[in-house]
Scaffold this motif. Structure first.
Motif, PDB file in Angstrom:
ATOM      1  N   ASP A  33      44.765  15.142  21.826  1.00  0.00           N
ATOM      2  CA  ASP A  33      45.085  16.064  22.760  1.00  0.00           C
ATOM      3  C   ASP A  33      45.463  17.580  23.268  1.00  0.00           C
ATOM      4  OD1 ASP A  33      47.595  14.001  22.803  1.00  0.00           O
ATOM      5  OD2 ASP A  33      47.300  14.485  20.784  1.00  0.00           O
ATOM      6  N   GLU A  34      44.789  18.085  24.566  1.00  0.00           N
ATOM      7  CA  GLU A  34      44.244  19.106  24.908  1.00  0.00           C
ATOM      8  C   GLU A  34      44.681  20.161  25.999  1.00  0.00           C
ATOM      9  OE1 GLU A  34      39.746  18.813  25.000  1.00  0.00           O
ATOM     10  OE2 GLU A  34      39.765  18.860  26.926  1.00  0.00           O
ATOM     11  N   PHE A  35      45.075  21.199  26.026  1.00  0.00           N
ATOM     12  CA  PHE A  35      45.636  21.672  27.264  1.00  0.00           C
ATOM     13  C   PHE A  35      44.572  22.888  27.241  1.00  0.00           C
ATOM     14  CE2 PHE A  35      47.246  25.083  29.857  1.00  0.00           C
ATOM     15  CZ  PHE A  35      48.044  25.151  30.901  1.00  0.00           C
ATOM     16  N   LYS A  36      43.644  22.484  28.804  1.00  0.00           N
ATOM     17  CA  LYS A  36      42.474  23.586  29.892  1.00  0.00           C
ATOM     18  C   LYS A  36      42.771  24.180  30.375  1.00  0.00           C
ATOM     19  CE  LYS A  36      38.681  21.042  29.271  1.00  0.00           C
ATOM     20  NZ  LYS A  36      37.875  20.404  29.655  1.00  0.00           N
ATOM     21  N   VAL A  37      42.732  25.428  30.356  1.00  0.00           N
ATOM     22  CA  VAL A  37      42.528  26.466  31.239  1.00  0.00           C
ATOM     23  C   VAL A  37      40.503  26.574  31.977  1.00  0.00           C
ATOM     24  CG1 VAL A  37      43.042  28.432  32.411  1.00  0.00           C
ATOM     25  CG2 VAL A  37      44.616  27.417  30.555  1.00  0.00           C
ATOM     26  N   LYS A  38      40.987  26.662  33.043  1.00  0.00           N
ATOM     27  CA  LYS A  38      39.782  26.845  33.717  1.00  0.00           C
ATOM     28  C   LYS A  38      39.301  28.119  34.840  1.00  0.00           C
ATOM     29  CE  LYS A  38      37.678  21.911  33.993  1.00  0.00           C
ATOM     30  NZ  LYS A  38      37.325  20.330  34.470  1.00  0.00           N
ATOM     31  N   THR A  39      38.319  28.777  34.330  1.00  0.00           N
ATOM     32  CA  THR A  39      38.264  29.787  35.640  1.00  0.00           C
ATOM     33  C   THR A  39      37.457  30.068  36.616  1.00  0.00           C
ATOM     34  OG1 THR A  39      37.850  31.531  34.319  1.00  0.00           O
ATOM     35  CG2 THR A  39      40.304  31.329  34.845  1.00  0.00           C
ATOM     36  N   LYS A  40      37.219  29.703  37.757  1.00  0.00           N
ATOM     37  CA  LYS A  40      35.477  29.061  38.103  1.00  0.00           C
ATOM     38  C   LYS A  40      35.440  29.960  39.232  1.00  0.00           C
ATOM     39  CE  LYS A  40      35.307  24.530  38.512  1.00  0.00           C
ATOM     40  NZ  LYS A  40      34.965  22.973  39.377  1.00  0.00           N
ATOM     41  N   TRP A  41      35.934  31.115  39.427  1.00  0.00           N
ATOM     42  CA  TRP A  41      35.515  32.615  40.619  1.00  0.00           C
ATOM     43  C   TRP A  41      36.855  33.380  40.963  1.00  0.00           C
ATOM     44  CZ3 TRP A  41      38.553  33.086  44.485  1.00  0.00           C
ATOM     45  CH2 TRP A  41      39.256  32.486  45.408  1.00  0.00           C
ATOM     46  N   ASP A  42      36.285  34.367  41.279  1.00  0.00           N
ATOM     47  CA  ASP A  42      37.458  35.355  41.284  1.00  0.00           C
ATOM     48  C   ASP A  42      36.377  36.693  42.698  1.00  0.00           C
ATOM     49  OD1 ASP A  42      36.054  37.892  40.080  1.00  0.00           O
ATOM     50  OD2 ASP A  42      36.374  36.662  38.057  1.00  0.00           O
ATOM     51  N   GLY A  43      36.915  37.312  43.216  1.00  0.00           N
ATOM     52  CA  GLY A  43      36.732  38.334  44.123  1.00  0.00           C
ATOM     53  C   GLY A  43      37.769  39.532  43.933  1.00  0.00           C
ATOM     54  N   SER A  44      36.541  40.987  44.271  1.00  0.00           N
ATOM     55  CA  SER A  44      37.905  42.159  44.644  1.00  0.00           C
ATOM     56  C   SER A  44      37.275  42.722  46.016  1.00  0.00           C
ATOM     57  CB  SER A  44      37.908  42.985  43.490  1.00  0.00           C
ATOM     58  OG  SER A  44      35.828  43.657  43.726  1.00  0.00           O
ATOM     59  N   LEU A  45      38.879  43.706  45.985  1.00  0.00           N
ATOM     60  CA  LEU A  45      37.870  44.228  47.348  1.00  0.00           C
ATOM     61  C   LEU A  45      38.821  46.043  46.947  1.00  0.00           C
ATOM     62  CD1 LEU A  45      37.329  45.374  50.380  1.00  0.00           C
ATOM     63  CD2 LEU A  45      39.955  44.434  50.799  1.00  0.00           C
ATOM     64  N   ARG A  46      37.765  46.757  46.606  1.00  0.00           N
ATOM     65  CA  ARG A  46      38.223  47.625  46.147  1.00  0.00           C
ATOM     66  C   ARG A  46      37.526  49.770  46.983  1.00  0.00           C
ATOM     67  NH1 ARG A  46      34.728  48.075  42.283  1.00  0.00           N
ATOM     68  NH2 ARG A  46      33.414  46.226  42.978  1.00  0.00           N
ATOM     69  N   LEU A  47      38.544  50.210  46.353  1.00  0.00           N
ATOM     70  CA  LEU A  47      38.078  51.543  46.347  1.00  0.00           C
ATOM     71  C   LEU A  47      37.205  52.361  45.257  1.00  0.00           C
ATOM     72  CD1 LEU A  47      41.032  53.499  47.878  1.00  0.00           C
ATOM     73  CD2 LEU A  47      39.018  51.972  49.212  1.00  0.00           C
ATOM     74  N   ARG A  48      36.324  52.691  44.951  1.00  0.00           N
ATOM     75  CA  ARG A  48      35.662  53.845  44.486  1.00  0.00           C
ATOM     76  C   ARG A  48      35.352  55.639  45.080  1.00  0.00           C
ATOM     77  NH1 ARG A  48      29.959  52.663  42.229  1.00  0.00           N
ATOM     78  NH2 ARG A  48      28.953  52.621  44.498  1.00  0.00           N
ATOM     79  N   GLY A  49      35.031  55.843  43.494  1.00  0.00           N
ATOM     80  CA  GLY A  49      34.919  57.169  43.384  1.00  0.00           C
ATOM     81  C   GLY A  49      34.586  57.643  42.428  1.00  0.00           C
TER      82      GLY A  49
END
Length: 259
Positions: A101-117
């Motif tokens: 018995d198992e519970f699995k979490v998968k994270t395949k992709w992410d993306g961001s929009l950011r400011l930089r200083g």
């Protein structure tokens, strides 16, 4: 967040939520506790690009976007849910409680929009801070064992209130909005190339702040051969997610600027 069985639904007691970390060096755990912490490490590939503007001799402002692919899986063995459940007759029985018995979490992709200083501390190097919005795709997979196990209730034939519970595997997926902050250093080499080292923290509902809420799913399993008092089994849960990302990269400057 809730678990019930039968119609009308009878509540299943939930285990206690853990206490937040009290170690100030583990600041990321100062938010809400959890019934189960699920963690893993993965290596991914990210593409990024943006614009930089040198607004003063040592000050650079910019905007940046990126996209990451990293097929990461984190698994909790011993239950099809993010917590162990105890219910049933004649006395409370564990649901699952085997290595199958198992519970699995998968994270395949992410993306961001950011400011930089950034601060240009020598002619070819810049320290910078960055912050913005981040999106992540997350999948959850609940696997209920079909192997008969003594004194354990699961999805084996005739092993749940004298009936068969199913489906054995339930999957969900969703994309959520979160926030991210980080810091890094850029260093120029040659006339058009920049090397980078960066750390970013991203948060999706840990803790829940305004629009930044946890991933939330509900698993419903029906029983064949059970009375109405045993079916369905409905479990709802939330997955607050945090990410620590360490990156090294290289970029090409299409229009060189001072640093």
């Amino acid at each position: 967040t809730s678990a019930t069985f039968g119609a009308p639904p009878s509540a299943i007691p939930l285990p206690k939520v853990s206490e937040p970390y009290d170690n100030p060096l583990k600041w990321w755990g100062a938010g809400p506790g959890a019934m189960q912490f699920i963690d893993n490490i993965a290596i991914g590939t990210r593409i990024y690009g943006g614009w930089n503007f040198q607004v003063a001799p040592v000050v650079v402002l910019g905007v940046e976007a990126d996209f990451l692919y990293a097929n990461e899986s984190a698994v909790f063995h011993g239950s099809p849910y993010p917590a162990n459940l105890l219910f049933g007759t004649p006395s409370p029985l564990p649901f699952g409680a085997t290595s199958k018995d198992e519970f699995k979490v998968k994270t395949k992709w992410d993306g961001s929009l950011r400011l930089r200083g950034g601060w240009v501390f020598n002619p070819d190097s810049m320290l910078y801070l960055t912050a913005g919005l981040v999106w992540a795709h997350l999948g959850a997979e609940s696997t209920c064992s079909t192997v008969p196990t003594p004194n354990v209730s699961n999805c084996a034939p005739g092993n749940y209130f004298s009936g068969t519970l199913g489906p054995a595997t339930i999957t969900h997926s969703a994309t959520k909005l979160g926030w991210t902050v980080g810091a890094g250093v850029d260093r120029s080499f040659g006339s058009n190339w920049i090397a980078r080292a960066q750390y970013r923290f991203s948060d999706f509902g840990y803790p829940s702040l305004g629009a930044f809420t946890p991933f939330a799913f509900t698993d419903i399993r029906q029983c064949t051969g059970c009375s109405a008092s045993g079916s369905p089994l409905t479990v709802s849960y939330e997955l607050p997610v945090m990410q620590h990302t360490f990156e090294v990269g290289i970029a090409y400057k299409f229009k060189p600027f001072a640093y």
